[in-house]
Design an enzyme around this catalytic site. Structure first.
Site, PDB file in Angstrom:
ATOM      1  N   CYS A  65       0.816  -1.214   0.000  1.00 17.65           N
ATOM      2  CA  CYS A  65       0.000   0.000   0.000  1.00 17.65           C
ATOM      3  C   CYS A  65       0.852   1.269   0.000  1.00 17.65           C
ATOM      4  CB  CYS A  65      -0.934  -0.010   1.212  1.00 17.65           C
ATOM      5  SG  CYS A  65      -1.952   1.470   1.318  1.00 17.65           S
TER       6      CYS A  65
ATOM      7  N   CYS B 273      -0.635   4.120   2.089  1.00 19.01           N
ATOM      8  CA  CYS B 273      -0.433   4.003   3.538  1.00 19.01           C
ATOM      9  C   CYS B 273       1.026   4.267   3.910  1.00 19.01           C
ATOM     10  CB  CYS B 273      -0.785   2.598   4.030  1.00 19.01           C
ATOM     11  SG  CYS B 273      -2.217   1.853   3.254  1.00 19.01           S
ATOM     12  N   ASP B 274       1.965   3.752   3.125  1.00 18.33           N
ATOM     13  CA  ASP B 274       3.366   3.707   3.567  1.00 18.33           C
ATOM     14  C   ASP B 274       4.323   4.569   2.755  1.00 18.33           C
ATOM     15  OD1 ASP B 274       2.613   1.847   5.489  1.00 18.33           O
ATOM     16  OD2 ASP B 274       2.831   0.184   4.085  1.00 18.33           O
TER      17      ASP B 274
END
Ligand code: NAP
Length: 320
Positions: free
Chosen positions: A143, A146-147
Site C-alpha cells: 500500500c 499508507c506507507d
C-alpha cells in the site's frame, strides 16, 4: 442447564451484509433505505480497498476525482443516515444449511434471514524468500498510500504491471527519489492512460521481463535491495532500494463460505446462471470483488451491491 443464548444469538436479522467496501456499503444504502434495518459486519479494513487508493479518478460524478478514503467515508455516512448498523468482526465460519442462517465471528454468533457477502479481495504477495519476514515495518508493503511517505528521498521498487502497480509507482514519485517498476513481461497490462503516464514519468525506471528472486536485508530486518532475474537472458542483477511495493493482484476473500457457496478455480464466488449476485443458497447473495474477476472497478462493485440489495429485498418480501 444449557447456557442461555445472548441477545445477538437470539435476534434474527432481516439482512446481514459482510464487508464495508464500495459494494457492501452500497448494499447497505439500498437495504436501509428499503427499511430492512441491515447489520453490516466490518472486517479488518473498514472502507475496503479504496481507502488504500490515493485518488479515484473514474468514479462517476467527481470530475476532479475524489480521495478514496473520503468517498468511502461518504458512502458510510449515507448508509448510516438511513439506519444501517455497523459491528466490527471477522466472520470466520457460517452455517447456510438451514434458514435462518448462522454466521460466527470468533465467539459471537449472528443469525439472519438473508446475507449479502461483499468481502472483497486481499493483495497477493510474490512468495519470494524474506518477503513475509520483512512485510510491514521491514520495508515490504502492498500500500503506497499508507506507507509511501516513509520512503521520502529513498529509492523503491514496485512489482507488477497492472493498473495497481502503475498507480502505486506514480504515487510514490511524490516522495521517492527513484521508483523502479519490475514487471515479468515486456509490456504493461495496465490501461493505456496509466501505462502512458507511468512510462513518461522521469522518476520511474522500467525493469522489464524480470522476476524477484531474493530480497536483501532480511538479517538486518530492513530491505536494502532486491535481486531480479531477467527471464529472457536468465541474468541476475541487484537493485538497491529501501522499500518494496507489491502490486500483483488480489485473492478473493471467500474461504469461510466456500463449503456452501460455489467458487471457481481461483476462489471467486460463482453466481447462479443469469445473475451476477444470486448464489446456490436461497437468500444469500454475493457482490463486488469477491465475485468479480473481470471488471473489478469501484463502480461495478457498487453496482453489484445495489443488485444484491434489491435481490435480498425481493426475496425477503416473497418469503415473509
Ligand atoms: P491485475 O490487473 O491482475 O495485474 C496484476 C499484475 O501483476 C499483472 O501485470 C501481472 O503480470 C502481475 N503479476 C501477477 N502475479 C505475479 C507474480 N507472481 N509475480 C510477478 N508479477 C505478477 O491486478 P491490479 O493491477 O491489482 O488491478 C486489478 C483490477 O483493478 C484491474 O481490473 C484494474 O484495471 C483495476 N484497477 C484500476 C485502477 C484505475 O482505474 N485507476 C487502479 C487500480 C486497479 P502479467 O501482466 O504478466 O499477468
Amino acid at each position: 442447564m444449557d447456557k442461555p443464548m445472548s441477545s445477538t444469538e437470539d435476534r434474527v436479522e432481516d439482512v446481514i451484509i459482510i464487508g464495508t467496501g464500495c459494494s457492501g456499503l452500497t448494499a447497505a444504502i439500498y437495504t436501509s433505505r428499503a427499511n430492512l434495518n441491515p447489520l453490516v459486519i466490518e472486517g479488518n479494513l473498514p472502507g475496503g480497498q479504496l481507502t488504500t487508493t490515493s485518488e479515484a479518478e473514474n468514479f462517476p460524478g467527481f470530475p476532479e476525482g475524489i480521495d478514496g478514503f473520503l468517498l468511502m467515508d461518504n458512502l458510510r455516512k449515507q448508509a448510516t443516515h438511513f439506519g444501517t448498523r455497523f459491528e466490527q468482526g471477522l466472520i470466520d465460519s457460517v452455517d447456510f444449511s438451514s434458514s435462518p442462517y448462522t454466521l460466527k465471528a470468533g465467539d459471537k454468533t449472528y443469525r439472519a434471514k438473508s446475507v449479502i457477502i461483499s468481502t472483497g479481495a486481499s493483495p497477493r504477495l510474490t512468495g519470494t524468500p524474506g518477503e513475509k519476514e520483512l512485510f510491514g515495518g521491514g520495508g515490504v508493503t502492498t500500500c503506497a498510500t499508507c506507507d509511501g511517505a516513509f520512503y521520502r528521498d529513498m529509492d523503491v521498487v514496485v512489482i507488477g504491471g497492472g493498473d495497481s502497480a502503475c498507480e502505486e509507482a506514480l504515487f510514490l514519485t511524490r516522495f521517492c527519489s527513484k521508483v523502479t517498476l519490475i514487471h515479468r513481461r515486456d509490456e504493461l497490462r495496465a490501461s493505456k492512460i496509466m501505462s502512458d503516464r507511468t512510462l513518461a514519468h522521469p522518476k520511474i525506471e522500467m525493469c522489464w521481463d524480470s522476476v524477484l528472486t531474493e530480497i536483501n536485508g532480511v538479517a538486518e530486518k530492513s530491505v536494502s535491495g532486491v535481486i531480479v532475474q531477467n527471464i529472457k537472458t536468465n541474468e541476475f542483477k541487484e537493485i538497491l532500494c529501501k522499500g518494496i511495493f507489491v502490486a500483483i493482484g488480489h485473492t478473493p476473500n471467500t474461504k469461510p463460505f466456500s463449503e456452501y457457496i460455489t467458487v471457481d478455480e481461483e476462489g471467486y464466488f460463482l453466481p447462479e446462471a443469469g445473475s451476477q449476485v444470486r448464489t446456490n443458497i436461497s437468500g444469500v447473495y454475493v457482490s463486488g470483488d469477491c465475485a468479480d474477476h473481470v471488471y473489478r472497478q469501484a463502480i461495478t462493485a457498487a453496482g453489484m451491491g445495489c443488485q444484491a440489495a434489491i435481490e435480498a429485498e425481493r426475496w425477503l418480501a416473497g418469503n415473509e
